[in-house]
Write a protein that holds these residues in place. Structure first.
Motif, PDB file in Angstrom:
ATOM      1  N   PHE A  43     -51.416  -5.311 -24.228  1.00  0.00           N
ATOM      2  CA  PHE A  43     -50.830  -3.980 -24.699  1.00  0.00           C
ATOM      3  C   PHE A  43     -50.489  -3.947 -26.084  1.00  0.00           C
ATOM      4  O   PHE A  43     -49.973  -2.948 -26.763  1.00  0.00           O
ATOM      5  CB  PHE A  43     -49.782  -3.390 -23.801  1.00  0.00           C
ATOM      6  CG  PHE A  43     -50.419  -3.041 -22.389  1.00  0.00           C
ATOM      7  CD1 PHE A  43     -50.854  -1.720 -22.171  1.00  0.00           C
ATOM      8  CD2 PHE A  43     -50.257  -3.742 -21.365  1.00  0.00           C
ATOM      9  CE1 PHE A  43     -51.459  -1.310 -20.994  1.00  0.00           C
ATOM     10  CE2 PHE A  43     -50.679  -3.366 -20.024  1.00  0.00           C
ATOM     11  CZ  PHE A  43     -51.399  -2.102 -19.792  1.00  0.00           C
ATOM     12  N   LEU A  44     -50.402  -5.013 -26.506  1.00  0.00           N
ATOM     13  CA  LEU A  44     -49.863  -5.307 -27.935  1.00  0.00           C
ATOM     14  C   LEU A  44     -51.086  -5.220 -29.143  1.00  0.00           C
ATOM     15  O   LEU A  44     -50.790  -5.433 -30.181  1.00  0.00           O
ATOM     16  CB  LEU A  44     -49.067  -6.883 -28.061  1.00  0.00           C
ATOM     17  CG  LEU A  44     -48.105  -7.064 -27.461  1.00  0.00           C
ATOM     18  CD1 LEU A  44     -47.548  -8.518 -27.655  1.00  0.00           C
ATOM     19  CD2 LEU A  44     -47.000  -6.220 -27.814  1.00  0.00           C
ATOM     20  N   GLY A  45     -52.073  -5.122 -28.499  1.00  0.00           N
ATOM     21  CA  GLY A  45     -53.338  -4.875 -29.397  1.00  0.00           C
ATOM     22  C   GLY A  45     -53.150  -3.797 -30.263  1.00  0.00           C
ATOM     23  O   GLY A  45     -53.533  -3.854 -31.518  1.00  0.00           O
ATOM     24  N   ALA A  46     -52.802  -2.505 -29.759  1.00  0.00           N
ATOM     25  CA  ALA A  46     -52.694  -1.408 -30.772  1.00  0.00           C
ATOM     26  C   ALA A  46     -51.600  -1.602 -31.898  1.00  0.00           C
ATOM     27  O   ALA A  46     -51.854  -1.370 -32.856  1.00  0.00           O
ATOM     28  CB  ALA A  46     -52.204  -0.343 -30.010  1.00  0.00           C
ATOM     29  N   ILE A 115     -46.456   2.791 -28.439  1.00  0.00           N
ATOM     30  CA  ILE A 115     -46.039   3.093 -27.235  1.00  0.00           C
ATOM     31  C   ILE A 115     -45.957   2.197 -26.128  1.00  0.00           C
ATOM     32  O   ILE A 115     -45.471   2.245 -25.141  1.00  0.00           O
ATOM     33  CB  ILE A 115     -46.758   4.632 -26.993  1.00  0.00           C
ATOM     34  CG1 ILE A 115     -45.724   5.464 -25.798  1.00  0.00           C
ATOM     35  CG2 ILE A 115     -48.023   4.300 -26.492  1.00  0.00           C
ATOM     36  CD1 ILE A 115     -44.512   5.931 -26.448  1.00  0.00           C
ATOM     37  N   GLY A 116     -47.077   1.367 -26.302  1.00  0.00           N
ATOM     38  CA  GLY A 116     -47.307   0.240 -25.172  1.00  0.00           C
ATOM     39  C   GLY A 116     -46.188  -0.674 -24.793  1.00  0.00           C
ATOM     40  O   GLY A 116     -46.136  -1.474 -23.842  1.00  0.00           O
ATOM     41  N   MET A 145     -39.852   6.655 -22.448  1.00  0.00           N
ATOM     42  CA  MET A 145     -41.187   6.547 -22.995  1.00  0.00           C
ATOM     43  C   MET A 145     -41.737   8.064 -23.071  1.00  0.00           C
ATOM     44  O   MET A 145     -42.733   8.356 -24.014  1.00  0.00           O
ATOM     45  CB  MET A 145     -42.078   5.679 -21.936  1.00  0.00           C
ATOM     46  CG  MET A 145     -43.494   5.635 -22.630  1.00  0.00           C
ATOM     47  SD  MET A 145     -44.540   4.885 -21.502  1.00  0.00           S
ATOM     48  CE  MET A 145     -46.177   5.180 -22.087  1.00  0.00           C
ATOM     49  N   LEU A 146     -41.436   8.678 -22.168  1.00  0.00           N
ATOM     50  CA  LEU A 146     -42.036  10.079 -21.916  1.00  0.00           C
ATOM     51  C   LEU A 146     -41.513  10.955 -23.394  1.00  0.00           C
ATOM     52  O   LEU A 146     -42.187  11.629 -23.863  1.00  0.00           O
ATOM     53  CB  LEU A 146     -41.913  10.826 -20.649  1.00  0.00           C
ATOM     54  CG  LEU A 146     -42.224  12.189 -20.451  1.00  0.00           C
ATOM     55  CD1 LEU A 146     -43.801  12.161 -20.502  1.00  0.00           C
ATOM     56  CD2 LEU A 146     -41.854  12.706 -19.097  1.00  0.00           C
ATOM     57  N   ASP A 155     -50.762  10.789 -27.433  1.00  0.00           N
ATOM     58  CA  ASP A 155     -51.748  11.496 -26.330  1.00  0.00           C
ATOM     59  C   ASP A 155     -52.189  10.589 -25.173  1.00  0.00           C
ATOM     60  O   ASP A 155     -52.948  10.723 -24.564  1.00  0.00           O
ATOM     61  CB  ASP A 155     -53.110  11.911 -27.154  1.00  0.00           C
ATOM     62  CG  ASP A 155     -53.701  10.901 -27.852  1.00  0.00           C
ATOM     63  OD1 ASP A 155     -53.373   9.993 -28.055  1.00  0.00           O
ATOM     64  OD2 ASP A 155     -54.818  11.096 -28.437  1.00  0.00           O
ATOM     65  N   ASP A 156     -51.743   9.220 -25.277  1.00  0.00           N
ATOM     66  CA  ASP A 156     -52.136   8.499 -24.241  1.00  0.00           C
ATOM     67  C   ASP A 156     -51.190   8.571 -23.138  1.00  0.00           C
ATOM     68  O   ASP A 156     -50.192   7.480 -22.792  1.00  0.00           O
ATOM     69  CB  ASP A 156     -51.948   6.994 -24.824  1.00  0.00           C
ATOM     70  CG  ASP A 156     -52.682   5.859 -23.873  1.00  0.00           C
ATOM     71  OD1 ASP A 156     -53.336   6.187 -22.774  1.00  0.00           O
ATOM     72  OD2 ASP A 156     -52.695   4.910 -24.147  1.00  0.00           O
TER      73      ASP A 156
END
Length: 398
Positions: A43-46, A115-116, A145-146, A155-156
């Motif tokens: 999840f750190l890719g983004a 956000i991840g 987070m929301l 939008d994810d």
């Protein structure tokens, strides 16, 4: 001795096994645990792509890299340390709060691509916080987070469910690890209690066997010593009595030792389960068969037959499945106890009976039993039978 009776660090395959809830024993163990953790960094890719895109100023990019490295380091430290010797409660709470703060600040300042990070905050809450606190922490992190996602226009929204479920899943994993550790400790305690009880029984039996005999030998030795100058005939009688008492004591001790050394079928069944599992053979073995009416000599013969059969299955058969049954049957020759060991191995035991089967046949014949062994359509079958006796009275034996 079975594999379960060996110390955990020397059991077969122990050096390649990840020990749940225990700190790494060496560098290789630490690497294996780290490899288990690293895939979660997907999840750190983004955030990495966002920093590499050049969409931010140089200062923001440098600050973002520093914050991302700090976030990842705190996360790995918390989760990795929690596998062995966790931090104190206040330290864990402070580090979790730091992770949550970094996640909120980075998302608000650098955009929705970050956000991840809330996934890692949720995982850390579930893995490190106490159960009651973790429920609220995971829920609060999901709500944060929301709200942050709505603010930055992310939008994810599928990550909302991921964050919630992963947090609760890690709580379950943590509970599983805790239960495993408690079971391991309980197992060690039970083994120690069993060993202590066996030592007490041995001491008690030796006292009962030798206490009276040794006291009598001491008394008669003193009498013989006093009688020797004036009454050599009476002294000789006392010495003869001493010899008789000592011989009887020796017989009693040998009988007791034979009782301790007697091979028990229940022990061999447990050992067979361990041996077959270690050899990756699916074992179908009765856990606690009712052996009332099975005489000691017959039980010992069946136990040796089971040991030899399982040894052949493990070493020579190439089987993937083995079934063991212990039954009391009524035959034309009277009631018998029957042990059957059947496997699906394709490799036989040779053209004729080996030394093991020959020795088993002789041992069973001494107990009045029989042995049948041979190949079947699907593998190899060994059947050992001994005559059924009457149940031994309670309290008999050594």
């Amino acid at each position: 001795m079975t594999d379960d009776q060996l110390p955990p660090d020397v059991r077969p395959g122990a050096e390649h096994r990840i020990r749940m809830g225990q700190p790494p024993r060496n560098r290789a163990d630490a690497v294996r645990k780290l490899v288990w953790i690293l895939p979660w960094l997907v999840f750190l890719g983004a955030p990495v792509r966002d920093l590499d895109s050049g969409a931010h100023s140089t200062a923001a990019t440098v600050a973002g890299w520093l914050a991302l490295v700090s976030f990842t380091g705190v996360y790995l430290t918390l989760v990795f340390r929690n596998m062995g010797r966790p931090f104190s409660g206040p330290t864990v709470g402070a580090l979790v709060a730091l992770l949550g703060t970094l996640a909120v600040v980075l998302c608000l300042t650098l955009g929705g691509a970050w956000i991840g990070l809330f996934v890692y905050v949720s995982v850390t809450c579930g893995a490190t916080l106490p159960q009651r606190v973790a429920y609220w922490a995971v829920g609060g992190n999901t709500l944060a987070m929301l709200l942050v996602g709505l603010h930055v226009g992310s939008d994810d929204w599928s990550l909302v469910l991921v964050v919630l479920l992963l947090g609760f899943a890690m709580m379950g994993v943590k509970q599983l690890v805790r239960t495993t550790v408690e079971l391991r400790k309980a197992r060690v305690t039970v083994a120690q209690l069993a060993a202590n009880e066996e030592r007490l029984r041995l001491a008690r039996d030796l006292h009962d066997l030798l206490g009276h005999s040794l006291s009598l030998i001491t008394l008669k030795s003193e009498l013989a010593g006093r009688m020797l100058p004036d009454h050599p005939d009476k002294a000789a009688q006392q010495v003869a009595d001493i010899e008789q008492v000592s011989r009887q004591a020796l017989v009693d001790v040998r009988a007791a030792v034979s009782g301790y050394r007697r091979t028990r079928l229940s022990d061999e069944l447990a050992g067979a389960q361990v041996a077959l599992n270690a050899a990756d053979v699916i074992a179908e073995i009765p856990a606690e068969p009712d052996l009332d009416g099975l005489a000691e000599e017959g039980e010992s013969a069946l136990a040796w037959a089971l040991r030899e059969a399982v040894t052949n299955v493990v070493r020579h058969s190439g089987a993937s499945r083995c079934t063991v049954e212990v039954l009391r049957r009524q035959t034309l020759d009277g009631p018998v106890w029957e042990l059957s060991v059947e496997d699906n191995g394709s490799k036989g035991s040779g053209a004729g009976p080996g030394n093991g089967l020959t020795g088993l046949t002789e041992r069973l014949e001494k107990a009045g039993g029989t042995l049948e062994a041979g190949r079947t359509r699907h593998g190899f079958l060994l059947v050992a039978r001994v005559p059924a006796g009457t149940p031994a009275p309670v309290g008999s034996g050594a």
